[in-house]
Design a protein around this motif. Structure first.
Motif, PDB file in Angstrom:
ATOM      1  N   GLN A   1     -17.932 -19.198  -0.141  1.00  0.00           N
ATOM      2  CA  GLN A   1     -17.950 -17.939   0.607  1.00  0.00           C
ATOM      3  C   GLN A   1     -16.841 -17.898   1.649  1.00  0.00           C
ATOM      4  N   PHE A   2     -16.543 -19.042   2.248  1.00  0.00           N
ATOM      5  CA  PHE A   2     -15.422 -19.120   3.190  1.00  0.00           C
ATOM      6  C   PHE A   2     -14.121 -18.708   2.503  1.00  0.00           C
ATOM      7  N   LEU A   3     -13.922 -19.196   1.281  1.00  0.00           N
ATOM      8  CA  LEU A   3     -12.683 -18.923   0.571  1.00  0.00           C
ATOM      9  C   LEU A   3     -12.619 -17.499   0.039  1.00  0.00           C
ATOM     10  N   MET A   4     -13.742 -16.995  -0.517  1.00  0.00           N
ATOM     11  CA  MET A   4     -13.729 -15.682  -1.162  1.00  0.00           C
ATOM     12  C   MET A   4     -13.930 -14.537  -0.171  1.00  0.00           C
ATOM     13  N   GLU A   5     -15.057 -14.563   0.553  1.00  0.00           N
ATOM     14  CA  GLU A   5     -15.375 -13.469   1.471  1.00  0.00           C
ATOM     15  C   GLU A   5     -14.517 -13.515   2.729  1.00  0.00           C
ATOM     16  N   GLY A   6     -13.935 -14.701   2.996  1.00  0.00           N
ATOM     17  CA  GLY A   6     -13.135 -14.862   4.193  1.00  0.00           C
ATOM     18  C   GLY A   6     -11.651 -14.789   3.921  1.00  0.00           C
ATOM     19  N   LEU A   7     -11.060 -15.885   3.460  1.00  0.00           N
ATOM     20  CA  LEU A   7      -9.607 -15.966   3.326  1.00  0.00           C
ATOM     21  C   LEU A   7      -9.054 -14.993   2.286  1.00  0.00           C
ATOM     22  N   LEU A   8      -9.599 -15.028   1.069  1.00  0.00           N
ATOM     23  CA  LEU A   8      -9.057 -14.179   0.008  1.00  0.00           C
ATOM     24  C   LEU A   8      -9.230 -12.701   0.336  1.00  0.00           C
ATOM     25  N   LEU A   9     -10.406 -12.316   0.807  1.00  0.00           N
ATOM     26  CA  LEU A   9     -10.635 -10.907   1.146  1.00  0.00           C
ATOM     27  C   LEU A   9      -9.709 -10.470   2.272  1.00  0.00           C
ATOM     28  N   PHE A  10      -9.471 -11.345   3.246  1.00  0.00           N
ATOM     29  CA  PHE A  10      -8.552 -11.004   4.333  1.00  0.00           C
ATOM     30  C   PHE A  10      -7.152 -10.739   3.798  1.00  0.00           C
ATOM     31  N   ILE A  11      -6.646 -11.634   2.957  1.00  0.00           N
ATOM     32  CA  ILE A  11      -5.290 -11.475   2.428  1.00  0.00           C
ATOM     33  C   ILE A  11      -5.160 -10.171   1.648  1.00  0.00           C
ATOM     34  N   LEU A  12      -6.128  -9.908   0.774  1.00  0.00           N
ATOM     35  CA  LEU A  12      -6.069  -8.694  -0.037  1.00  0.00           C
ATOM     36  C   LEU A  12      -6.155  -7.437   0.822  1.00  0.00           C
ATOM     37  N   LEU A  13      -7.073  -7.415   1.778  1.00  0.00           N
ATOM     38  CA  LEU A  13      -7.239  -6.229   2.614  1.00  0.00           C
ATOM     39  C   LEU A  13      -6.044  -6.012   3.533  1.00  0.00           C
ATOM     40  N   TRP A  14      -5.539  -7.100   4.098  1.00  0.00           N
ATOM     41  CA  TRP A  14      -4.409  -6.973   5.031  1.00  0.00           C
ATOM     42  C   TRP A  14      -3.194  -6.399   4.306  1.00  0.00           C
ATOM     43  N   LEU A  15      -2.936  -6.874   3.087  1.00  0.00           N
ATOM     44  CA  LEU A  15      -1.816  -6.356   2.309  1.00  0.00           C
ATOM     45  C   LEU A  15      -2.077  -4.917   1.868  1.00  0.00           C
ATOM     46  N   TYR A  16      -3.309  -4.649   1.459  1.00  0.00           N
ATOM     47  CA  TYR A  16      -3.652  -3.294   1.017  1.00  0.00           C
ATOM     48  C   TYR A  16      -3.503  -2.282   2.148  1.00  0.00           C
ATOM     49  N   ALA A  17      -3.875  -2.677   3.357  1.00  0.00           N
ATOM     50  CA  ALA A  17      -3.846  -1.760   4.497  1.00  0.00           C
ATOM     51  C   ALA A  17      -2.447  -1.522   5.034  1.00  0.00           C
ATOM     52  N   ARG A  18      -1.494  -2.377   4.667  1.00  0.00           N
ATOM     53  CA  ARG A  18      -0.141  -2.207   5.193  1.00  0.00           C
ATOM     54  C   ARG A  18       0.587  -1.019   4.573  1.00  0.00           C
ATOM     55  N   ARG A  19       0.151  -0.584   3.397  1.00  0.00           N
ATOM     56  CA  ARG A  19       0.756   0.577   2.769  1.00  0.00           C
ATOM     57  C   ARG A  19      -0.041   1.832   3.135  1.00  0.00           C
ATOM     58  N   GLU A  20       0.583   2.967   3.015  1.00  0.00           N
ATOM     59  CA  GLU A  20      -0.072   4.230   3.380  1.00  0.00           C
ATOM     60  C   GLU A  20      -1.260   4.492   2.465  1.00  0.00           C
ATOM     61  N   ARG A  21      -2.404   4.734   3.059  1.00  0.00           N
ATOM     62  CA  ARG A  21      -3.628   5.009   2.315  1.00  0.00           C
ATOM     63  C   ARG A  21      -4.286   6.273   2.833  1.00  0.00           C
ATOM     64  N   ARG A  22      -5.114   6.875   2.010  1.00  0.00           N
ATOM     65  CA  ARG A  22      -5.906   8.012   2.469  1.00  0.00           C
ATOM     66  C   ARG A  22      -6.978   7.503   3.432  1.00  0.00           C
ATOM     67  N   GLU A  23      -7.333   8.330   4.378  1.00  0.00           N
ATOM     68  CA  GLU A  23      -8.314   7.936   5.389  1.00  0.00           C
ATOM     69  C   GLU A  23      -9.648   7.602   4.721  1.00  0.00           C
ATOM     70  N   GLY A  24     -10.127   6.398   4.944  1.00  0.00           N
ATOM     71  CA  GLY A  24     -11.380   5.939   4.362  1.00  0.00           C
ATOM     72  C   GLY A  24     -11.195   4.946   3.234  1.00  0.00           C
ATOM     73  N   GLN A  25      -9.998   4.845   2.669  1.00  0.00           N
ATOM     74  CA  GLN A  25      -9.802   3.974   1.509  1.00  0.00           C
ATOM     75  C   GLN A  25      -9.767   2.496   1.880  1.00  0.00           C
ATOM     76  N   VAL A  26      -9.264   2.152   3.053  1.00  0.00           N
ATOM     77  CA  VAL A  26      -9.259   0.748   3.458  1.00  0.00           C
ATOM     78  C   VAL A  26     -10.696   0.277   3.699  1.00  0.00           C
ATOM     79  N   ALA A  27     -11.493   1.112   4.367  1.00  0.00           N
ATOM     80  CA  ALA A  27     -12.903   0.773   4.573  1.00  0.00           C
ATOM     81  C   ALA A  27     -13.619   0.653   3.234  1.00  0.00           C
ATOM     82  N   ALA A  28     -13.287   1.533   2.296  1.00  0.00           N
ATOM     83  CA  ALA A  28     -13.898   1.481   0.964  1.00  0.00           C
ATOM     84  C   ALA A  28     -13.529   0.182   0.258  1.00  0.00           C
ATOM     85  N   ALA A  29     -12.286  -0.245   0.404  1.00  0.00           N
ATOM     86  CA  ALA A  29     -11.841  -1.489  -0.221  1.00  0.00           C
ATOM     87  C   ALA A  29     -12.607  -2.683   0.341  1.00  0.00           C
TER      88      ALA A  29
END
Length: 282
Positions: A185-213
């Motif tokens: 859980q440390f690796l998946m819900e923590g580190l991996l999810l952080f990396i994916l979300l941080w990269l996903y949020a750096r690009r322009e998204r519609r309001e609500g899509q980062v929270a949805a991700a």
């Protein structure tokens, strides 16, 4: 096969006060949120919003304070309602006995959502903009919490094949090797999810899509991790009758809500940062 390293759950003492490692991991989680949220202020669209609705360090302080309250209250109530409703219905005063342990992530998440709804309303900020701001800053804090679970030797995994190199014997769980599910859980819900979300949020998204991700990502990783995590003994019947643990059942509506939110946000017009402190629709 590994043996769980015995770690004293008490980090140090100051006179009669005992400071536990688990408490320290909570402080680390809050510190990581402050660090990441400060970096997030420089990201779009938050950096471009000016006027009374502009984002500031004070917003981070207030969000963290309200978020901590939401985690504690929601986490405790969620544990009582989701995991032991019958027991706490007959022992209602023990709901307040937080020192006995018992917190639920899903309840804490609902508490945070409620607290940030209040924050957004009081500051005149769009709610989904607030949730998009917070979402990438959360996973590393969750990772810190899993470190605390591992140090405490709690929430261990299911029985593992003795040939599994990283199978671990937890003294309180018997002599058989088990999956170190806290590490998963440390690796998946923590580190991996952080990396994916941080990269996903750096690009322009519609309001609500980062929270949805975040909803979909955490729900998926937690759902997978639960296959390796030993179900709570008092909820073993649910696992035996349905094939899924309580944690997995709670993740199903979480993922569904994330998909619906992402599709709903996709259909909305993009948000253009306004110089008056409000956001406008293109």
């Amino acid at each position: 096969m590994l043996t769980f390293p015995h770690i004293d759950p008490i980090a140090f003492r100051i006179g009669p006060l005992a400071v536990h490692w688990y408490g320290i991991t909570y402080l680390v989680a809050f510190g990581l949120f402050m660090l990441l949220a400060t970096r997030r202020l420089k990201h779009e669209p938050f950096a471009s919003i000016q006027g009374p609705g502009a984002w500031s360090r004070r917003d981070i302080d207030d969000m963290l304070f309200l978020g901590v309250l939401g985690v504690i209250v929601g986490g405790r109530l969620g544990y009582c309602l989701f995991y032991k409703p019958g027991y706490y219905a007959t022992h209602p005063l023990e709901v307040f006995a937080v020192w006995q342990g018992g917190m639920s992530f899903h309840g804490g998440m609902l508490g945070v959502i409620a607290s940030q709804l209040w924050f957004a309303h009081s500051r005149g900020k769009p709610f989904w903009q607030v949730m998009d701001f917070i979402a990438p800053c959360v996973p590393l804090g969750l990772a810190a919490g899993r470190v605390g679970n591992f140090i405490n030797g709690e929430l261990w995994g299911r029985l593992a094949d003795p040939s599994l190199p990283w199978g671990m014997v937890f003294p309180q769980a018997g002599p058989q090797p088990r999956h170190p599910s806290q590490v998963y859980q440390f690796l998946m819900e923590g580190l991996l999810l952080f990396i994916l979300l941080w990269l996903y949020a750096r690009r322009e998204r519609r309001e609500g899509q980062v929270a949805a991700a975040f909803l979909v990502g955490y729900g998926f990783f937690r759902f997978v991790a639960e296959f390796f995590r030993e179900p709570d003994s008092y909820l073993l019947w649910l696992q035996q009758q349905t094939g899924l643990s309580m944690g997995q059942w709670l993740c199903v509506p979480m993922m569904a809500a994330g998909v619906v939110l992402w599709l709903w946000a996709r259909r909305r017009a993009p948000v253009v940062p306004a110089t008056t402190g409000r956001t406008s629709r293109a």
